[in-house]
Design a protein around this motif. Structure first.
Motif, PDB file in Angstrom:
ATOM      1  N   ILE A  68       0.692  -1.039   0.087  1.00  0.00           N
ATOM      2  CA  ILE A  68      -0.095   0.017  -0.224  1.00  0.00           C
ATOM      3  C   ILE A  68       0.907   1.236   0.053  1.00  0.00           C
ATOM      4  CG2 ILE A  68      -1.869   1.183   1.270  1.00  0.00           C
ATOM      5  CD1 ILE A  68      -2.374  -1.488   2.601  1.00  0.00           C
ATOM      6  N   PRO A  69       0.711   2.002  -1.113  1.00  0.00           N
ATOM      7  CA  PRO A  69       1.622   3.175  -1.268  1.00  0.00           C
ATOM      8  C   PRO A  69       1.247   4.136   0.239  1.00  0.00           C
ATOM      9  CG  PRO A  69       0.081   3.186  -3.171  1.00  0.00           C
ATOM     10  CD  PRO A  69      -0.194   1.926  -2.186  1.00  0.00           C
ATOM     11  N   GLY A  70       2.367   5.062   0.850  1.00  0.00           N
ATOM     12  CA  GLY A  70       2.006   5.861   1.594  1.00  0.00           C
ATOM     13  C   GLY A  70       1.531   7.078   0.982  1.00  0.00           C
ATOM     14  N   ASN A  71       0.888   7.962   1.843  1.00  0.00           N
ATOM     15  CA  ASN A  71      -0.118   9.200   1.539  1.00  0.00           C
ATOM     16  C   ASN A  71       1.107  10.298   1.303  1.00  0.00           C
ATOM     17  OD1 ASN A  71      -1.239  11.638   1.316  1.00  0.00           O
ATOM     18  ND2 ASN A  71      -2.794  10.799   2.439  1.00  0.00           N
ATOM     19  N   THR A  72       1.563  10.802   0.081  1.00  0.00           N
ATOM     20  CA  THR A  72       2.432  11.660  -0.229  1.00  0.00           C
ATOM     21  C   THR A  72       1.983  13.192  -0.227  1.00  0.00           C
ATOM     22  OG1 THR A  72       2.245  11.293  -2.583  1.00  0.00           O
ATOM     23  CG2 THR A  72       3.942  10.124  -1.320  1.00  0.00           C
ATOM     24  N   THR A  73       0.938  13.377   0.422  1.00  0.00           N
ATOM     25  CA  THR A  73       0.218  14.849   0.189  1.00  0.00           C
ATOM     26  C   THR A  73       0.897  16.075   1.001  1.00  0.00           C
ATOM     27  OG1 THR A  73      -1.173  14.518   1.813  1.00  0.00           O
ATOM     28  CG2 THR A  73      -1.992  14.244  -0.635  1.00  0.00           C
ATOM     29  N   SER A  74       2.064  15.315   1.807  1.00  0.00           N
ATOM     30  CA  SER A  74       2.651  16.455   2.831  1.00  0.00           C
ATOM     31  C   SER A  74       3.783  17.295   1.862  1.00  0.00           C
ATOM     32  CB  SER A  74       3.818  15.411   3.578  1.00  0.00           C
ATOM     33  OG  SER A  74       4.946  15.167   2.784  1.00  0.00           O
ATOM     34  N   PHE A  75       4.004  18.486   2.704  1.00  0.00           N
ATOM     35  CA  PHE A  75       4.951  19.553   1.882  1.00  0.00           C
ATOM     36  C   PHE A  75       5.972  18.795   1.182  1.00  0.00           C
ATOM     37  CE2 PHE A  75       8.339  22.554   1.899  1.00  0.00           C
ATOM     38  CZ  PHE A  75       7.545  23.415   0.981  1.00  0.00           C
ATOM     39  N   SER A  78       6.699  13.415  -0.088  1.00  0.00           N
ATOM     40  CA  SER A  78       7.250  11.998   0.253  1.00  0.00           C
ATOM     41  C   SER A  78       6.594  11.150   1.505  1.00  0.00           C
ATOM     42  CB  SER A  78       8.717  11.914   0.278  1.00  0.00           C
ATOM     43  OG  SER A  78       9.070  12.687   1.507  1.00  0.00           O
ATOM     44  N   ASN A  79       6.876  10.055   1.605  1.00  0.00           N
ATOM     45  CA  ASN A  79       6.325   9.225   2.547  1.00  0.00           C
ATOM     46  C   ASN A  79       7.290   8.065   2.820  1.00  0.00           C
ATOM     47  OD1 ASN A  79       4.415   7.387   4.524  1.00  0.00           O
ATOM     48  ND2 ASN A  79       3.015   8.942   4.010  1.00  0.00           N
ATOM     49  N   VAL A  80       7.496   7.671   4.390  1.00  0.00           N
ATOM     50  CA  VAL A  80       8.351   6.579   4.546  1.00  0.00           C
ATOM     51  C   VAL A  80       7.580   5.686   5.315  1.00  0.00           C
ATOM     52  CG1 VAL A  80      10.604   5.711   5.376  1.00  0.00           C
ATOM     53  CG2 VAL A  80      10.477   7.911   4.243  1.00  0.00           C
TER      54      VAL A  80
HETATM   55  C1  LIG Z   1       2.212   8.634   5.344  1.00  0.00           C
HETATM   56  O1  LIG Z   1       1.243   7.710   4.767  1.00  0.00           O
HETATM   57  C2  LIG Z   1       0.497   7.128   5.774  1.00  0.00           C
HETATM   58  C3  LIG Z   1      -0.564   6.007   5.171  1.00  0.00           C
HETATM   59  O2  LIG Z   1      -1.177   6.643   3.982  1.00  0.00           O
HETATM   60  C4  LIG Z   1      -0.281   8.403   6.707  1.00  0.00           C
HETATM   61  O3  LIG Z   1      -0.979   7.650   7.516  1.00  0.00           O
HETATM   62  C5  LIG Z   1       0.814   9.046   7.048  1.00  0.00           C
HETATM   63  O4  LIG Z   1       0.260  10.007   7.806  1.00  0.00           O
HETATM   64  C6  LIG Z   1       1.776   9.598   6.060  1.00  0.00           C
HETATM   65  N1  LIG Z   1       2.579  10.466   6.765  1.00  0.00           N
HETATM   66  C7  LIG Z   1       3.145  11.509   6.428  1.00  0.00           C
HETATM   67  C8  LIG Z   1       4.278  12.143   7.143  1.00  0.00           C
HETATM   68  O5  LIG Z   1       2.579  12.188   5.450  1.00  0.00           O
END
Ligand SMILES: *[C@@H]1O[C@H](CO)[C@@H](O)[C@H](O)[C@H]1NC(C)=O
Ligand SMILES: *[C@@H]1O[C@H](CO)[C@@H](O)[C@H](O)[C@H]1NC(C)=O
Ligand SMILES: *[C@@H]1O[C@H](CO)[C@@H](O)[C@H](O)[C@H]1NC(C)=O
Length: 227
Positions: A68-75, A78-80
């Motif tokens: 499952i891909p991480g959510n990359t909508t952060s500034f 990217s997402n780890v």
């Molecule tokens: C990364 O992805 C996970 C799962 O989608 C989400 O719960 C989490 O908030 C994300 N982290 C950041 C820093 O955006």
């Protein structure tokens, strides 16, 4: 001659001591496994206490969901998703862990350090620009490369490194670490976002910045913005 022999003996003893000292932070398991018990109210100096081996099951060595891909909508875009001893208790004392890295277009995992592990990364989708910088003693040389699907790169323990998506699609990579819990220090967050703050005059002088620019960076990276 005798002095020389004594010096040699002292050197050997010192070597042996430093070797055992270095070894104590990544211990040999000494048994097949030491699955971490879920005890939250203890102080753990190194690793965790072991679960009774008789109650250990295959699930203690397993994790699901890295498809499952991480959510990359952060500034940073990217997402780890880390899979360390906190997700797989069976990793306790074994000196390895894993992660999935997701990147939106132009997504960046900004310069950071893993204080306890080297990292080996493989790109499974897209194109990443990656690099690490060696220490002052090695003249802070940048070792950098563009990676495509199937390419592998290594980041040595403790060195500053980054990964950026420079392709036209999203990108995905997986990484292994030489520690059950490698830790992460993101440079900008640690320097400009510590709490309490590092005094402004220290950062202004260290980075040769105007006080107002330091204030701006402290707001951008400060804990207040994210909490
Ligand atoms: C990364 O992805 C996970 C799962 O989608 C989400 O719960 C989490 O908030 C994300 N982290 C950041 C820093 O955006
Ligand atoms: C571990 O203990 C915490 C606190 O008691 C609890 O919230 C958590 O669900 C437990 N985890 C497992 C895997 O049992
Ligand atoms: C990702 O996170 C953002 C902000 O937290 C949220 O609005 C969005 O719905 C999330 N996307 C997915 C696919 O979960």
């Amino acid at each position: 001659m005798e002095l020389l022999l004594r010096l040699l003996a002292a050197h050997v003893i010192l070597l042996a001591l430093s070797y055992s000292f270095v070894y104590c932070y990544d211990p040999s398991p000494l048994q097949d496994f030491c699955v971490a018990a879920n005890e939250t109210n203890r102080v753990f100096v190194n690793g965790k206490v072991c679960k009774d081996p008789k109650s250990v099951t295959a699930n203690d060595f397993s994790y699901s969901g890295l498809n499952i891909p991480g959510n990359t909508t952060s500034f940073m875009g990217s997402n780890v998703t880390t899979v360390n001893v906190n997700k797989i208790p069976g990793l306790n004392t074994l000196g390895v862990s894993f992660a999935r890295l997701d990147f939106a277009r132009e997504g960046l995992i900004p310069p950071h350090i893993h204080p306890r592990a080297s990292e080996i990364l493989m790109v499974t989708k897209g194109t990443l620009l990656v690099g690490f910088v060696s220490s002052n003693q090695d003249n802070n040389r940048l070792f950098s490369k563009v990676l495509r699907t199937g390419d592998v790169f290594v980041f040595p323990i403790g060195l500053i490194h980054f990964q950026m998506n420079i392709g036209r699609t999203r990108a995905v990579a997986f990484a292994g670490f030489g520690s059950q819990n490698p830790g992460t220090i993101t440079i900008a967050d640690a320097v400009f976002g510590s709490s309490p703050s590092i005094p402004r005059e220290v950062l202004a002088k260290a980075f040769q910045l105007e006080a107002n620019l330091v204030r701006f960076l402290q707001i951008v990276y400060g804990p207040a913005l994210w909490s």
